[in-house]
Design a protein around this motif. Structure first.
Motif, mmCIF file in Angstrom:
data_model
loop_
_atom_site.group_PDB
_atom_site.id
_atom_site.type_symbol
_atom_site.label_atom_id
_atom_site.label_comp_id
_atom_site.label_asym_id
_atom_site.label_seq_id
_atom_site.Cartn_x
_atom_site.Cartn_y
_atom_site.Cartn_z
ATOM 1 N N PHE A 1 37.332 -35.311 -4.821
ATOM 2 C CA PHE A 1 36.287 -34.843 -5.726
ATOM 3 C C PHE A 1 35.998 -35.864 -6.818
ATOM 4 N N ALA A 2 37.060 -36.509 -7.319
ATOM 5 C CA ALA A 2 36.863 -37.552 -8.329
ATOM 6 C C ALA A 2 36.098 -38.733 -7.741
ATOM 7 N N PHE A 3 36.403 -39.083 -6.498
ATOM 8 C CA PHE A 3 35.706 -40.191 -5.835
ATOM 9 C C PHE A 3 34.249 -39.825 -5.601
ATOM 10 N N ALA A 4 34.000 -38.579 -5.220
ATOM 11 C CA ALA A 4 32.617 -38.133 -5.005
ATOM 12 C C ALA A 4 31.806 -38.275 -6.291
ATOM 13 N N GLU A 5 32.389 -37.911 -7.417
ATOM 14 C CA GLU A 5 31.687 -38.047 -8.691
ATOM 15 C C GLU A 5 31.416 -39.521 -9.004
ATOM 16 N N TRP A 6 32.394 -40.368 -8.740
ATOM 17 C CA TRP A 6 32.209 -41.801 -8.996
ATOM 18 C C TRP A 6 31.092 -42.359 -8.118
ATOM 19 N N LEU A 7 31.047 -41.942 -6.871
ATOM 20 C CA LEU A 7 30.018 -42.430 -5.958
ATOM 21 C C LEU A 7 28.632 -41.949 -6.376
ATOM 22 N N VAL A 8 28.544 -40.744 -6.893
ATOM 23 C CA VAL A 8 27.253 -40.260 -7.394
ATOM 24 C C VAL A 8 26.803 -41.102 -8.580
ATOM 25 N N GLN A 9 27.723 -41.406 -9.474
ATOM 26 C CA GLN A 9 27.396 -42.199 -10.652
ATOM 27 C C GLN A 9 27.010 -43.629 -10.287
ATOM 28 N N ASN A 10 27.505 -44.103 -9.137
ATOM 29 C CA ASN A 10 27.226 -45.472 -8.697
ATOM 30 C C ASN A 10 26.472 -45.468 -7.366
ATOM 31 N N ARG A 11 25.613 -44.491 -7.202
ATOM 32 C CA ARG A 11 24.903 -44.276 -5.950
ATOM 33 C C ARG A 11 24.170 -45.510 -5.428
ATOM 34 N N SER B 1 26.817 -53.042 -13.189
ATOM 35 C CA SER B 1 27.504 -54.186 -13.775
ATOM 36 C C SER B 1 28.264 -54.979 -12.721
ATOM 37 N N PHE B 2 28.265 -54.495 -11.485
ATOM 38 C CA PHE B 2 28.918 -55.187 -10.383
ATOM 39 C C PHE B 2 28.182 -54.824 -9.114
ATOM 40 N N LEU C 1 35.933 -49.872 -0.180
ATOM 41 C CA LEU C 1 35.886 -49.166 -1.450
ATOM 42 C C LEU C 1 36.847 -47.993 -1.369
ATOM 43 N N MET C 2 37.849 -48.014 -2.231
ATOM 44 C CA MET C 2 38.920 -47.030 -2.123
ATOM 45 C C MET C 2 39.189 -46.367 -3.465
ATOM 46 N N SER C 3 39.351 -45.052 -3.430
ATOM 47 C CA SER C 3 39.800 -44.299 -4.594
ATOM 48 C C SER C 3 41.228 -43.849 -4.353
ATOM 49 N N LEU D 1 37.831 -51.555 -10.094
ATOM 50 C CA LEU D 1 36.527 -51.281 -10.683
ATOM 51 C C LEU D 1 36.595 -50.264 -11.812
ATOM 52 N N GLY D 2 37.783 -49.737 -12.083
ATOM 53 C CA GLY D 2 37.938 -48.702 -13.089
ATOM 54 C C GLY D 2 38.025 -47.338 -12.451
ATOM 55 N N SER D 3 38.555 -46.369 -13.224
ATOM 56 C CA SER D 3 38.674 -44.993 -12.751
ATOM 57 C C SER D 3 39.458 -44.907 -11.444
ATOM 58 N N ARG D 4 40.422 -45.822 -11.290
ATOM 59 C CA ARG D 4 41.276 -45.892 -10.096
ATOM 60 C C ARG D 4 40.471 -46.020 -8.812
#
Length: 256
Positions: free
Chosen positions: A63-73, A196-197, A205-207, A234-237
């Motif tokens: 779920f945390a990875f899903a949120e990160w992917l949405v933010q970096n879609r 920024s990257f 890409l791994m969480s 990349l941050g946020s693990r």
């Protein structure tokens, strides 16, 4: 494969469970269906009541990875993707529904896992089911000319003894990458995304949200570097792993 010495369900904190709590237990308690809240959508996910390979439950890191992917879609849109250790297939299903991501699921060579992912695709409106590859890490990969420019995974570092096998599969997918034949123009290695990257092609890409000893965890990242791969946090693990860059004479560039 080594079997965990604890119950995966014990890792879910009761006050921070992403499940809605609604359950529908099927005949003989072999499966449990839960409604899970992903960013912007709800998915129905059938999970094994028990599976010896720990492919039965959604880990909190998904779920945390899903949120990160949405933010970096923008980083993942338009990519040709494969997920390692798909488990229930929930993350791949979410990404297909989110941005119509071209994604293939994969997991241990186990028929039950494949059938359960196909079931979860159907109940969430994805038909036909996502392409799936049964593959045991370190075995010869079924596709000898991999054309996935993005590999993703969430919380797959549980089994320390499997790191060499995972790295072997990962190295093959990254270093044997060939662009899809139907691409009209070759894609640049890095593309501007407004972030920024950017993610090179190919990249992994791994969480990783699970907590194990830092010495054990470092074995994976050190093993990747020893195999000629470059690791970037990349941050946020969340980590990006790619083949180490080489000079024109073929020597690897050693980053200081």
């Amino acid at each position: 494969m080594d079997i965990a010495l604890f119950s995966p369900s014990s890792l879910f904190a009761n006050d921070d469970d992403s499940s809605s709590g609604e359950e529908n237990t099927e005949t003989q308690q072999s499966f449990v269906e839960r409604k899970h809240q992903f960013p912007g959508m709800e998915l129905i996910v059938r999970e094994f009541s028990f599976h010896q390979l720990n492919a039965n439950l959604l880990w909190p890191g998904t779920f945390a990875f899903a949120e990160w992917l949405v933010q970096n879609r923008p980083l993942i849109e338009g990519r040709h993707c494969i997920e390692l250790g798909s488990g229930t297939g929930a993350l791949a299903i979410f990404l297909r529904r989110l941005c119509n991501l071209d994604i293939t699921t994969s997991d241990y060579n186990d028929q039950e896992i494949e059938e359960n992912i196909a079931y979860n695709c159907r109940v969430n409106g994805i038909a036909p089911a996502l392409p799936h590859i049964k593959h045991t890490w370190s075995d010869s990969f079924p596709n000898r000319d991999p054309d996935w420019d993005l590999i993703i995974a969430s919380d797959i570092l549980l089994y320390v003894k499997q790191y060499p096998n995972l790295i072997k599969t990962l190295s093959f997918l990254l270093t044997s990458y060939k662009p899809k034949e139907n691409e009209s123009q070759p894609r640049p290695k890095d593309e501007p995304t407004g972030q920024s990257f950017s993610l090179p092609r190919p990249s992994f890409l791994m969480s990783w949200r699970r907590r194990i000893g830092k010495e054990d965890e470092s074995l994976f990242f050190t093993g990747c570097e020893d195999a000629g791969l470059e690791v970037k946090h990349l941050g946020s693990r969340v980590y990006c792993i790619k083949p180490r860059e080489t000079t024109t004479n073929g020597n690897q560039i050693v980053n200081s």
